[in-house]
Design an enzyme around this catalytic site. Sequence first.
Site, mmCIF file in Angstrom:
data_model
loop_
_atom_site.group_PDB
_atom_site.id
_atom_site.type_symbol
_atom_site.label_atom_id
_atom_site.label_comp_id
_atom_site.label_asym_id
_atom_site.label_seq_id
_atom_site.Cartn_x
_atom_site.Cartn_y
_atom_site.Cartn_z
ATOM 1 C CG PHE A 149 -1.663 -1.757 -8.892
ATOM 2 C CD1 PHE A 149 -2.677 -2.168 -9.541
ATOM 3 C CD2 PHE A 149 -0.570 -0.687 -9.100
ATOM 4 C CE1 PHE A 149 -2.373 -2.136 -11.116
ATOM 5 C CE2 PHE A 149 -0.670 -0.615 -10.689
ATOM 6 C CZ PHE A 149 -1.502 -1.119 -11.563
ATOM 7 N NE ARG A 177 -1.907 2.635 -6.511
ATOM 8 C CZ ARG A 177 -1.205 2.679 -7.546
ATOM 9 N NH1 ARG A 177 -1.314 2.400 -8.716
ATOM 10 N NH2 ARG A 177 0.232 3.251 -7.370
ATOM 11 C CB SER A 226 7.237 2.623 -10.037
ATOM 12 O OG SER A 226 7.212 3.239 -9.057
ATOM 13 C CB CYS A 281 6.554 -5.976 -14.122
ATOM 14 S SG CYS A 281 6.779 -7.516 -13.504
HETATM 15 P P1 NAD Z 1 4.334 1.928 -6.918
HETATM 16 O O1 NAD Z 1 5.952 1.898 -7.109
HETATM 17 O O2 NAD Z 1 3.766 3.091 -7.086
HETATM 18 O O3 NAD Z 1 4.095 1.229 -5.646
HETATM 19 C C1 NAD Z 1 4.796 -0.194 -5.150
HETATM 20 C C2 NAD Z 1 4.643 0.088 -3.487
HETATM 21 O O4 NAD Z 1 5.474 1.208 -3.131
HETATM 22 C C3 NAD Z 1 3.386 0.157 -2.825
HETATM 23 O O5 NAD Z 1 3.365 -0.528 -1.967
HETATM 24 C C4 NAD Z 1 3.193 1.823 -2.523
HETATM 25 O O6 NAD Z 1 2.566 2.083 -1.288
HETATM 26 C C5 NAD Z 1 4.913 2.038 -2.158
HETATM 27 N N1 NAD Z 1 5.337 3.533 -2.555
HETATM 28 C C6 NAD Z 1 4.597 4.251 -3.689
HETATM 29 N N2 NAD Z 1 5.429 5.406 -3.828
HETATM 30 C C7 NAD Z 1 6.108 5.301 -2.782
HETATM 31 C C8 NAD Z 1 6.949 6.534 -2.179
HETATM 32 N N3 NAD Z 1 7.149 7.513 -2.673
HETATM 33 N N4 NAD Z 1 8.009 6.102 -1.004
HETATM 34 C C9 NAD Z 1 7.726 4.928 -0.442
HETATM 35 N N5 NAD Z 1 6.841 3.937 -0.750
HETATM 36 C C10 NAD Z 1 5.844 4.369 -1.800
HETATM 37 O O7 NAD Z 1 3.995 0.754 -7.910
HETATM 38 P P2 NAD Z 1 2.469 0.087 -8.457
HETATM 39 O O8 NAD Z 1 1.737 1.406 -9.210
HETATM 40 O O9 NAD Z 1 1.743 -0.168 -7.052
HETATM 41 O O10 NAD Z 1 2.952 -1.031 -9.278
HETATM 42 C C11 NAD Z 1 3.135 -0.807 -10.593
HETATM 43 C C12 NAD Z 1 4.674 -0.691 -10.961
HETATM 44 O O11 NAD Z 1 5.237 -2.057 -10.467
HETATM 45 C C13 NAD Z 1 4.966 -0.984 -12.393
HETATM 46 O O12 NAD Z 1 5.966 -0.003 -12.671
HETATM 47 C C14 NAD Z 1 5.469 -2.267 -12.446
HETATM 48 O O13 NAD Z 1 6.284 -2.393 -13.706
HETATM 49 C C15 NAD Z 1 6.245 -2.593 -11.268
HETATM 50 N N6 NAD Z 1 6.412 -3.949 -11.126
HETATM 51 C C16 NAD Z 1 7.623 -4.495 -11.283
HETATM 52 C C17 NAD Z 1 7.651 -6.037 -11.182
HETATM 53 C C18 NAD Z 1 8.941 -6.606 -11.106
HETATM 54 O O14 NAD Z 1 9.138 -7.768 -10.926
HETATM 55 N N7 NAD Z 1 9.950 -6.015 -11.748
HETATM 56 C C19 NAD Z 1 6.579 -6.742 -10.706
HETATM 57 C C20 NAD Z 1 5.314 -5.868 -10.722
HETATM 58 C C21 NAD Z 1 5.072 -4.865 -10.657
#
Ligand code: NAD
Length: 498
Positions: A149, A177, A226, A281
């Site tokens: 998101f 979201r 995440s 992140c």
């Molecule tokens: P999230 O992991 O909750 O969701 C990311 C994606 O995965 C979304 O499209 C979501 O629909 C999907 N998803 C969620 N739960 C799932 C499941 N159980 N099974 C399959 N798919 C699922 O992350 P978020 O809250 O949207 O974003 C924030 C997180 O992303 C933070 O931890 C942040 O550090 C990380 N992030 C990392 C980077 C990087 O480059 N390393 C960049 C941006 C964000």
Amino acid sequence: MKHITHIIGGKPTTGSGSLVSPVFNPATGEQVADVTLASAEDVTTAVTNAKSAFESWASTPPAKRARVMFRLRDILEARADEVARTISAEHGKTHDDALGEVTRALEVVEYACGIPELLKGDFSRDVGPGIDCFSDRQPLGVVAGVTPFNFPAMVPLWMIPMAIACGNTFVLKPSERDPSSANLVHDLFAAAGLPDGVLNVVHGDKTAVDALLDHRDIQAVSFVGSTPVAEYIYARGTASGKRVQALGGAKNHMVILPDADLDQAADALMGAGFGSAGERCMAVSVAVPVGTETADKLVEKLAPQVRALKIGPSTDPDAEMGPVITRAAQTHIESLIAKGEQEGAKVVVDGRGYQLQGYEDGYWLGGTLLDDITPDMTVYREEIFGPVLSVLRADSYDQAVSLINDHEYGNGTALFTRDGDAARDFANRIQVGMVGVNVPIPVPVAYHSFGGWKRSIFGAHGIYGPEAIHFYTRLKTITSRWPTGIRAGAEFTFPSMG
Ligand code: NAD
């Protein structure tokens, strides 16, 4: 109310899924839209469309694919304000911050404009009698992206321009979201002349993601989100034979040595800790001043600035920080601050219970500054992903380095100093993928690649830049003999050119 649909084969569709998910304006807490959640059949429809588009797109000359990127570049620049407003309406970040996100995305598109040069292969003449050898990088087929998101336009644009410039077709599953930005990104590509079916957007939750991970016609998956989900995506995707890059969470430390310019360091911490309400992140969430005097002076400089943060909706041009993404995120962050306090952290500035007049139902938090945190505390071990900056005091530079190297995450880090020796040592020894020296958020430019270490990444490749060329293509090497008339007789030993 707005209804957000999938876009498959160039057409909006609600698909066969019966579920929808509400989308909120985090500044007001109002529901502004709902989004259709894809069923496994909807995912299959998207993959089938992407597969049908592949052959013709992959055989389109790279220079023509690049022309789509050149047009996209101009469209994205011209419509940057609209994209930024779309991001902020569902994410809540300030308008300027959203514009910054668009600029970083634009840079990836600019890099993808050079795809004919980037895909150029190698050629060796006369490797044997009448024999030439050349190698080439070819697209994989249909690839998928699953995005978080916090950068609803930039992270999809970290992936899509590179993947499709390489000749692949794409299925994007953005965050449910703040899903509107993904559809707008699709429309910008369409306006740039991308053929229907090359890029498809399916909205959804775990059902849609699992269907992508298991689909036999998906060759590769790029994930950003995440760490627990990244680990799951990597395991399930690779188990079904896919190439997977899964970028996860972070806990980014900034070390401040006694010789650093402390005003510069405090400014850097304010921007990197509280910009985008800490939902980056690459946000700095832990300041590590070395020595008591450095720590005392730093906290003294930070505390009034944290109290004075200008918090407001994206429509307020003076706002430095907006709300967090959901009520659940707000409650979670508040509970982590409480846990930190219970475990012995000193709450220097407390952002819990923050209220903004006229926006009483929004998901607000004030900036929070915690001092005296220790490595065993929950606030140190877990990614908070909110406007909370923790100060962990180190006795020495070596202790600061060990602390970072021992942490499970290794996304970004920074060192503030005037000492070149220390800076060089830090860059060499630190077990982190992206390192800043007097730069608090060292996100690499588009012609380098982005990627952390340790549990901030699963898979061998970073995202965008040269790594993307390797991730989204596979190597083919051709050895050919011309003219065909050269006859050496049957050779039963292992072929060599000697
Ligand atoms: P999230 O992991 O909750 O969701 C990311 C994606 O995965 C979304 O499209 C979501 O629909 C999907 N998803 C969620 N739960 C799932 C499941 N159980 N099974 C399959 N798919 C699922 O992350 P978020 O809250 O949207 O974003 C924030 C997180 O992303 C933070 O931890 C942040 O550090 C990380 N992030 C990392 C980077 C990087 O480059 N390393 C960049 C941006 C964000």
